[in-house]
Motif scaffolding. Structure first.
Motif, mmCIF file in Angstrom:
data_model
loop_
_atom_site.group_PDB
_atom_site.id
_atom_site.type_symbol
_atom_site.label_atom_id
_atom_site.label_comp_id
_atom_site.label_asym_id
_atom_site.label_seq_id
_atom_site.Cartn_x
_atom_site.Cartn_y
_atom_site.Cartn_z
ATOM 1 N N SER A 189 39.236 59.475 59.234
ATOM 2 C CA SER A 189 40.218 59.134 60.582
ATOM 3 C C SER A 189 41.735 58.698 59.852
ATOM 4 C CB SER A 189 39.694 58.430 61.729
ATOM 5 O OG SER A 189 39.701 56.871 61.150
ATOM 6 N N ASP A 190 42.675 58.815 60.558
ATOM 7 C CA ASP A 190 43.939 58.241 60.130
ATOM 8 C C ASP A 190 43.781 56.786 59.921
ATOM 9 O OD1 ASP A 190 45.229 60.499 60.022
ATOM 10 O OD2 ASP A 190 46.511 60.241 61.734
ATOM 11 N N GLN A 191 43.065 55.965 61.042
ATOM 12 C CA GLN A 191 43.019 54.598 60.989
ATOM 13 C C GLN A 191 42.110 54.441 59.481
ATOM 14 O OE1 GLN A 191 42.056 53.154 65.217
ATOM 15 N NE2 GLN A 191 42.223 55.514 65.213
ATOM 16 N N GLY A 192 40.955 55.041 59.459
ATOM 17 C CA GLY A 192 40.130 54.785 58.398
ATOM 18 C C GLY A 192 40.831 54.879 56.885
ATOM 19 N N ARG A 193 41.768 56.043 57.013
ATOM 20 C CA ARG A 193 42.465 56.051 55.625
ATOM 21 C C ARG A 193 43.533 54.952 55.552
ATOM 22 N NH1 ARG A 193 42.995 61.476 53.424
ATOM 23 N NH2 ARG A 193 41.309 62.805 54.361
ATOM 24 N N GLY A 194 44.099 54.635 56.574
ATOM 25 C CA GLY A 194 44.913 53.234 56.388
ATOM 26 C C GLY A 194 44.341 52.379 56.037
ATOM 27 N N TYR A 195 43.070 51.759 56.612
ATOM 28 C CA TYR A 195 42.356 50.651 56.341
ATOM 29 C C TYR A 195 42.075 50.519 54.693
ATOM 30 C CZ TYR A 195 40.139 46.060 56.978
ATOM 31 O OH TYR A 195 39.919 44.756 56.937
ATOM 32 N N ALA A 196 41.768 51.978 54.383
ATOM 33 C CA ALA A 196 41.411 52.090 52.763
ATOM 34 C C ALA A 196 42.594 51.735 51.989
ATOM 35 C CB ALA A 196 41.117 53.344 52.725
ATOM 36 N N ALA A 197 43.788 51.919 52.377
ATOM 37 C CA ALA A 197 45.110 51.491 51.945
ATOM 38 C C ALA A 197 45.317 50.097 51.909
ATOM 39 C CB ALA A 197 46.251 52.372 52.505
ATOM 40 N N THR A 198 44.811 49.188 53.270
ATOM 41 C CA THR A 198 44.849 47.989 53.201
ATOM 42 C C THR A 198 44.126 47.420 52.076
ATOM 43 O OG1 THR A 198 45.444 48.077 55.435
ATOM 44 C CG2 THR A 198 44.466 46.066 54.751
ATOM 45 N N ILE A 199 42.849 47.945 51.845
ATOM 46 C CA ILE A 199 41.884 47.566 50.972
ATOM 47 C C ILE A 199 42.648 47.259 49.548
ATOM 48 C CG2 ILE A 199 39.637 47.836 49.919
ATOM 49 C CD1 ILE A 199 38.533 48.379 52.477
ATOM 50 N N ALA A 200 43.105 48.534 49.446
ATOM 51 C CA ALA A 200 43.646 48.529 48.104
ATOM 52 C C ALA A 200 44.995 47.586 47.925
ATOM 53 C CB ALA A 200 44.516 50.035 47.995
ATOM 54 N N LYS A 201 45.410 47.342 48.813
ATOM 55 C CA LYS A 201 46.578 46.156 48.682
ATOM 56 C C LYS A 201 45.634 44.747 48.594
ATOM 57 C CE LYS A 201 50.126 48.270 51.320
ATOM 58 N NZ LYS A 201 51.090 48.095 52.649
ATOM 59 N N MET A 202 44.896 44.518 49.144
ATOM 60 C CA MET A 202 44.056 43.139 49.036
ATOM 61 C C MET A 202 43.374 43.096 47.511
ATOM 62 S SD MET A 202 41.499 43.153 52.251
ATOM 63 C CE MET A 202 42.093 43.698 53.933
ATOM 64 N N LYS A 203 43.034 44.212 46.991
ATOM 65 C CA LYS A 203 42.422 44.081 45.429
ATOM 66 C C LYS A 203 43.769 43.696 44.704
ATOM 67 C CE LYS A 203 38.666 47.627 46.072
ATOM 68 N NZ LYS A 203 38.233 48.850 45.544
ATOM 69 N N ARG A 204 45.038 44.419 44.990
ATOM 70 C CA ARG A 204 46.102 43.939 43.979
ATOM 71 C C ARG A 204 46.582 42.421 44.197
ATOM 72 N NH1 ARG A 204 48.116 49.136 45.864
ATOM 73 N NH2 ARG A 204 49.727 47.987 47.209
ATOM 74 N N THR A 205 46.104 41.697 45.218
ATOM 75 C CA THR A 205 46.568 40.528 45.370
ATOM 76 C C THR A 205 45.369 39.442 45.379
ATOM 77 O OG1 THR A 205 46.477 40.836 47.795
ATOM 78 C CG2 THR A 205 48.735 41.007 46.596
ATOM 79 N N ALA A 206 44.286 40.046 44.906
ATOM 80 C CA ALA A 206 42.917 39.245 44.582
ATOM 81 C C ALA A 206 42.950 37.960 43.668
ATOM 82 C CB ALA A 206 41.881 40.026 44.492
ATOM 83 N N ILE A 207 42.641 36.920 43.649
ATOM 84 C CA ILE A 207 42.542 35.939 42.697
ATOM 85 C C ILE A 207 42.148 36.527 41.198
ATOM 86 C CG2 ILE A 207 41.762 33.947 41.694
ATOM 87 C CD1 ILE A 207 41.788 32.611 44.653
ATOM 88 N N GLY A 208 42.735 36.292 40.090
ATOM 89 C CA GLY A 208 42.815 37.029 38.826
ATOM 90 C C GLY A 208 43.484 38.182 38.482
#
Length: 352
Positions: free
Chosen positions: A198-217
């Motif tokens: 769904s659009d919302q599901g794909r949007g949250y996947a993009a959010t997860i990608a951002k979280m990964k880019r700003t994870a500790i390490g």
């Protein structure tokens, strides 16, 4: 406390002909609220992809009707401005009935997604009632255990309801204002492909990608913004120092309350290879208020305004402020969201 901000993060919509919710379907909202008499107006708000939609209708004899088309079920709010009555529900295809003495207490009927949303609210109701009975001091003392209890309820809902977009909202609530990918990604992975596509599901996947880019390490995402004089400052300009990237705003009361702690830490460690880059979410129209806050709070470190099309706050998935990221001399994130004495304690640890 923190100030919640609106970013484009959760509104990311990747349009695809293969999406399972591709076709627009009609919806009707039929409302009957006893306390609403003309002249009165009811407002409907929801997001569809990157579009934020606002609609309104006149109330006639306590009744109102909205009609439109929608691609997939989306979270919506309906508001009566005069009485500040608000009701949240899921806008979806078909007929949705809203009945009651007021919007805030109205019963929502119609649609599978709303049934699931009602189940989620019912699951959280005992926790909400428990919260209400506690004093502010008791809530503060039990904050960690209360958060753990709420997360258990939300996780259980997601695990037992993988086929509804309501679970995406539960995951967002589970992550809170400062979500970590290690918390939310395992829950997201349990969702059905229908929801993920769904659009919302794909949007949250993009959010997860951002979280990964700003994870500790991780190496912090780089950006460049203008300081008060108009000079461009790049995050890479601070390589070789420990840097605190501090997101705040002049209108954010929790940020202003936090500033004295940041000033204290800065004055103690600024001569020991430590710098701060303040990133304000004030707009250009708020420039005077921003500069006044900088002067009033004694913020003597470099400051930039988060202007331009690509927002630093969006790169860092900042959904609430104050929020900060501590980087080592190579630009790697080594700590996040250091509040109160935590910043000074962390600096004491690393700048021995």
């Amino acid at each position: 406390m923190m100030n919640i901000i609106k970013t484009s993060t959760l509104a990311v919509a990747l349009m695809s002909s293969t999406a399972l919710f591709a076709q627009e379907t009609p919806f009707t909202i039929e409302g009957k609220i006893e306390g609403l008499e003309a002249p009165a107006k009811v407002f409907l708000y929801y997001s569809e992809g990157k579009n934020y939609i606002r609609d309104s209708v006149e109330v006639r004899n306590g009744s109102f009707t909205f009609q439109g088309k929608i691609k997939e079920p989306v979270y919506a709010t309906i508001v009566q401005k005069k009485g500040r009555d608000v009701q949240a529900f899921y806008l979806e295809a078909g007929v949705i009935s809203i009945r009651g003495a007021s919007l805030a207490t109205a019963t929502i009927m119609g649609g599978e997604t709303n049934r699931y949303y009602q189940q989620l609210k019912e699951a959280l109701e005992p926790w909400n009632e428990k919260q209400k009975t506690l004093t502010r001091e008791e809530r503060a003392a039990q904050e960690e255990s209360l958060e753990t209890e709420k997360k258990a309820i939300l996780a259980a809902f997601v695990q037992s309801h993988p086929n509804t977009v309501v679970s995406l909202r539960a995951i967002g609530d589970y992550g809170g204002f400062f979500p970590e990918v290690t918390d939310v990604e395992p829950l997201y992975n349990q969702l059905s492909e229908k929801v993920k596509q769904s659009d919302q599901g794909r949007g949250y996947a993009a959010t997860i990608a951002k979280m990964k880019r700003t994870a500790i390490g991780q190496i912090a995402p780089v950006f460049g913004k203008n300081d008060p004089s108009g000079k461009s400052l790049q995050l890479t300009d601070f390589r070789g120092k420990y840097v605190l990237v501090d997101f705040w705003a002049s209108w954010c009361k929790p940020c202003r309350a936090e500033n004295p702690h940041v000033v204290k830490a800065y004055n103690k460690y600024k001569s020991k290879n430590f710098e701060i880059l303040g990133v304000t979410l004030d707009t250009e129209r708020q420039r005077d208020a921003w500069l006044k806050a900088v002067a009033d709070d004694g913020l003597t470190w470099p400051q930039v305004i988060d202007g331009g099309e690509e927002k630093a706050a969006d790169l860092y998935n900042v959904q609430a402020i104050p929020q900060n990221f501590l980087l080592d001399p190579q630009g790697k994130i080594i700590a996040k969201n250091l509040r109160g004495d935590e910043l000074e304690n962390k600096l004491a640890e690393i700048l021995k």
